[in-house]
Write a protein that holds these residues in place. Sequence first.
Motif, PDB file in Angstrom:
ATOM      1  N   CYS A  23      70.688  31.313 -44.700  1.00 56.37           N
ATOM      2  CA  CYS A  23      71.909  31.739 -44.025  1.00 56.37           C
ATOM      3  C   CYS A  23      72.910  30.596 -44.103  1.00 56.37           C
ATOM      4  CB  CYS A  23      71.626  32.101 -42.575  1.00 56.37           C
ATOM      5  SG  CYS A  23      70.463  33.444 -42.377  1.00 56.37           S
ATOM      6  N   SER A 418      73.379  39.405 -42.946  1.00 57.95           N
ATOM      7  CA  SER A 418      71.986  39.158 -43.328  1.00 57.95           C
ATOM      8  C   SER A 418      71.860  37.790 -43.971  1.00 57.95           C
ATOM      9  CB  SER A 418      71.500  40.232 -44.309  1.00 57.95           C
ATOM     10  OG  SER A 418      71.641  41.526 -43.761  1.00 57.95           O
ATOM     11  N   SER A 420      68.642  34.846 -45.692  1.00 46.59           N
ATOM     12  CA  SER A 420      67.249  34.641 -46.081  1.00 46.59           C
ATOM     13  C   SER A 420      67.042  33.231 -46.597  1.00 46.59           C
ATOM     14  CB  SER A 420      66.867  35.653 -47.164  1.00 46.59           C
ATOM     15  OG  SER A 420      65.533  35.476 -47.565  1.00 46.59           O
ATOM     16  N   PHE A 437      61.488  33.972 -45.521  1.00 41.46           N
ATOM     17  CA  PHE A 437      61.925  34.556 -44.248  1.00 41.46           C
ATOM     18  C   PHE A 437      63.263  35.236 -44.465  1.00 41.46           C
ATOM     19  CE2 PHE A 437      64.584  34.405 -40.444  1.00 41.46           C
ATOM     20  CZ  PHE A 437      63.825  35.201 -39.601  1.00 41.46           C
ATOM     21  N   THR A 438      63.374  36.470 -43.982  1.00 38.19           N
ATOM     22  CA  THR A 438      64.596  37.246 -44.148  1.00 38.19           C
ATOM     23  C   THR A 438      64.968  37.907 -42.833  1.00 38.19           C
ATOM     24  OG1 THR A 438      64.002  37.753 -46.445  1.00 38.19           O
ATOM     25  CG2 THR A 438      65.721  39.086 -45.449  1.00 38.19           C
ATOM     26  N   SER A 439      66.241  37.839 -42.492  1.00 34.14           N
ATOM     27  CA  SER A 439      66.790  38.606 -41.392  1.00 34.14           C
ATOM     28  C   SER A 439      67.856  39.507 -41.984  1.00 34.14           C
ATOM     29  CB  SER A 439      67.388  37.689 -40.317  1.00 34.14           C
ATOM     30  OG  SER A 439      67.893  38.456 -39.230  1.00 34.14           O
ATOM     31  N   ARG A 472      68.097  45.976 -37.470  1.00 35.26           N
ATOM     32  CA  ARG A 472      67.801  44.649 -38.026  1.00 35.26           C
ATOM     33  C   ARG A 472      66.300  44.487 -38.216  1.00 35.26           C
ATOM     34  NH1 ARG A 472      70.163  40.074 -39.141  1.00 35.26           N
ATOM     35  NH2 ARG A 472      72.154  40.815 -38.269  1.00 35.26           N
ATOM     36  N   ASN A 474      63.552  41.469 -39.089  1.00 31.17           N
ATOM     37  CA  ASN A 474      63.191  40.068 -39.287  1.00 31.17           C
ATOM     38  C   ASN A 474      61.803  40.036 -39.915  1.00 31.17           C
ATOM     39  OD1 ASN A 474      65.557  38.957 -37.981  1.00 31.17           O
ATOM     40  ND2 ASN A 474      64.669  39.611 -36.044  1.00 31.17           N
ATOM     41  N   SER A 475      61.722  39.523 -41.136  1.00 28.58           N
ATOM     42  CA  SER A 475      60.472  39.624 -41.882  1.00 28.58           C
ATOM     43  C   SER A 475      60.022  38.278 -42.420  1.00 28.58           C
ATOM     44  CB  SER A 475      60.624  40.612 -43.045  1.00 28.58           C
ATOM     45  OG  SER A 475      61.611  40.169 -43.949  1.00 28.58           O
ATOM     46  N   ALA A 496      57.259  42.749 -40.863  1.00 27.04           N
ATOM     47  CA  ALA A 496      58.673  43.019 -40.573  1.00 27.04           C
ATOM     48  C   ALA A 496      58.785  43.577 -39.162  1.00 27.04           C
ATOM     49  CB  ALA A 496      59.251  43.998 -41.586  1.00 27.04           C
ATOM     50  N   ARG A 497      59.582  42.917 -38.327  1.00 30.85           N
ATOM     51  CA  ARG A 497      59.831  43.357 -36.956  1.00 30.85           C
ATOM     52  C   ARG A 497      61.243  43.940 -36.871  1.00 30.85           C
ATOM     53  NH1 ARG A 497      55.645  41.214 -33.718  1.00 30.85           N
ATOM     54  NH2 ARG A 497      53.948  40.858 -35.202  1.00 30.85           N
ATOM     55  N   ASP A 499      64.392  45.631 -34.952  1.00 21.23           N
ATOM     56  CA  ASP A 499      65.145  45.918 -33.741  1.00 21.23           C
ATOM     57  C   ASP A 499      66.021  47.133 -34.017  1.00 21.23           C
ATOM     58  OD1 ASP A 499      64.082  43.664 -32.458  1.00 21.23           O
ATOM     59  OD2 ASP A 499      65.686  42.373 -33.220  1.00 21.23           O
TER      60      ASP A 499
END
Length: 677
Positions: A23, A418, A420, A437-439, A472, A474-475, A496-497, A499
Amino acid sequence: MLLGSRARTRAPSLSLVAPFALCIGSFAAPALAQPAPTPAQATGQDEIVVTASPIAGNPDRFATIVSRIGRDDIVDSGGANLADALKEVPGVANTGFAAGASRPVIRGMDSNRVEILEDGVKSGDVSEVGPDHGVPIDPLSAQSIEVVRGAATLRYGSQAIGGVVNAINNRVPLTLPDAPFHGELTAAGSSNAGVGEGSALFDARAGQFAFHADGFARRASDYDTPDGTQTNSFFRGDGYSAGGSYFFGADNASRVGLAATHYDARYGIPSDETFIDMQQTKWLTNNSFALGAGPLQTLNVTGGYADYSHDEKDPDGTVEATFKNTEWDARAEALLGALGPLSSSAIGVQWGDRDYSALGEAGDFIFPSNTRTAALFAFTEIPIGRLHLQGATRAERVRVTGTPASDVFTRVDFTPVSGSLGALYELTETLKLGVTFTSAARAPNLVELFARGPHDGPGTFETGDPALRIERANSLELSLRYKRDGLRFEGSLWDARFDNFIYGQLTGNLCDDDGDCSNGPDAELRQLFYAQRDANFWGGEAKASVALVQTESGSLEAVGLADFVRADFASSGGPVPRIQPYRVGGGLDWDSGPFSAGFLALYVGKQDRVPAGDTPTDSYWNLDANVSWRPFGQNDMEVSLIGHNLTDDVQRDAVALNRDVIEQPGRDVRVVVRKAF
């Protein structure tokens, strides 16, 4: 166009390539699609992927696994859609709704989270509006197909939060061919559904000009299942394309190019009596300018315009509904050279505009809608000894206008941002570990926001919610690759979580066409609401191969693959609907030059983790086998005999919304003849 190089015949090869992203700013947009491989590369002779990074180079520097299938596997698969061609790629399932409408599902994430591209440009259809709507890209026109998961999806927009499928066909030539003319002719027939099909692909060079042309035709009747003929499962399709590019400048490093394509299809909906009559005309452009102005090395400009429509017809030809979609997508990207510790970078912009409308009964499902997007991006790489870092960030502005069930014209705006960060560490020359890691954020699409009525194809009465918020995920993904002395292993574990995960919730009630959902005598449509809840997805994929015998007369290789996905809502722990079951399988491949043969036995587990309103599916075995003969050498002519579902097991697709009323095709024997010149 070359035949041969079938070392991975049945189980597609996975190659490690995918951006990891950092990011690094508040605005970003996807990088432009890279040049498609040349025809020789597209057949699988070279391990090249072009979808996962805007920056050319060795794909081994990336951590996330990218899957790629070449021309051999595409032709052998025999399906009328991209999902059929990808059925043996770990982590990929399909919606299985109809022979002409089956969209790829990646890691349990469906159409609203999987972006379909053609040479890096959006497909421009309405396949995410309903599972009965097909993608107007036939596998016979593709030279290769790539599946990108994880951080690399940031390049392609918020609707790619789950993955990207890119059909690469070189319709706008991106390199000057070495030979003045070459091409491939293919003819095939299948015992199940009486399939007959053919395709032709040509590439030519005249001075500084490169040209490409292709065409295909496919005819299939209703297919057979182990329990009888699946009514209204026919498919008819054809298409053609022509394009050219002009190369100029030092070493022909700059180019301008344009292509036009047309696609027609007619296919039945097995769970209904209707059929779909589809057309699309598309224009593609791909241009690159070598600048060499200090750090600014190259400027790439790509885009596409698509005019799509389809009619949903009764058996007598009466048009009940019409869907229309006009869409353009454009990108401009600047590739930069080394800047301090950054070995290479890319910055750019993307714009898109989409007008959707419907007539007849479809006009009650969704009123006319417009979607506009604008985005910025940044992408960079940082090599540090044996460690290779990649970073990217993307921000979009998405505006969707339409009329929900309230009958009040509504405009909603979203700004999904987004980012990563990923790293690949090379422990040895043969062993590499990656972490990403990716958001990633996704704006709701027009169906989730504005659906308001009956949708006869899937048999639902759907209601959207214009108050939906940005979704969203987050993974975290871990990958491992090992290659040494005939042994190759590639695998990943991911979590992957989500929201505000958006999903279609079946209530268990039945509605009539007017929206009366009291289970009355005319109620035939399942009530579905689009809602949001937090959800947790996790799973893994693996592919391995090992050389058992290597002699002058031939080689024998064992292959294996496995994947699984688990998805639950965070609050109650209940299962997310329509998630693919686990798969595990293996087989053998033999290659002796003029002859090759192989088989893959795949066990698909049962899926009984379903919410109320969904139907569980049983487990089954699938056995595919093939034998090929090249009588005149590796690169001339090939005759193949291919068997699908040789066990003739009853197969129901756990991802399909209509799985309780349709079966997948039974045993099929396919003959393919290919000629290259």
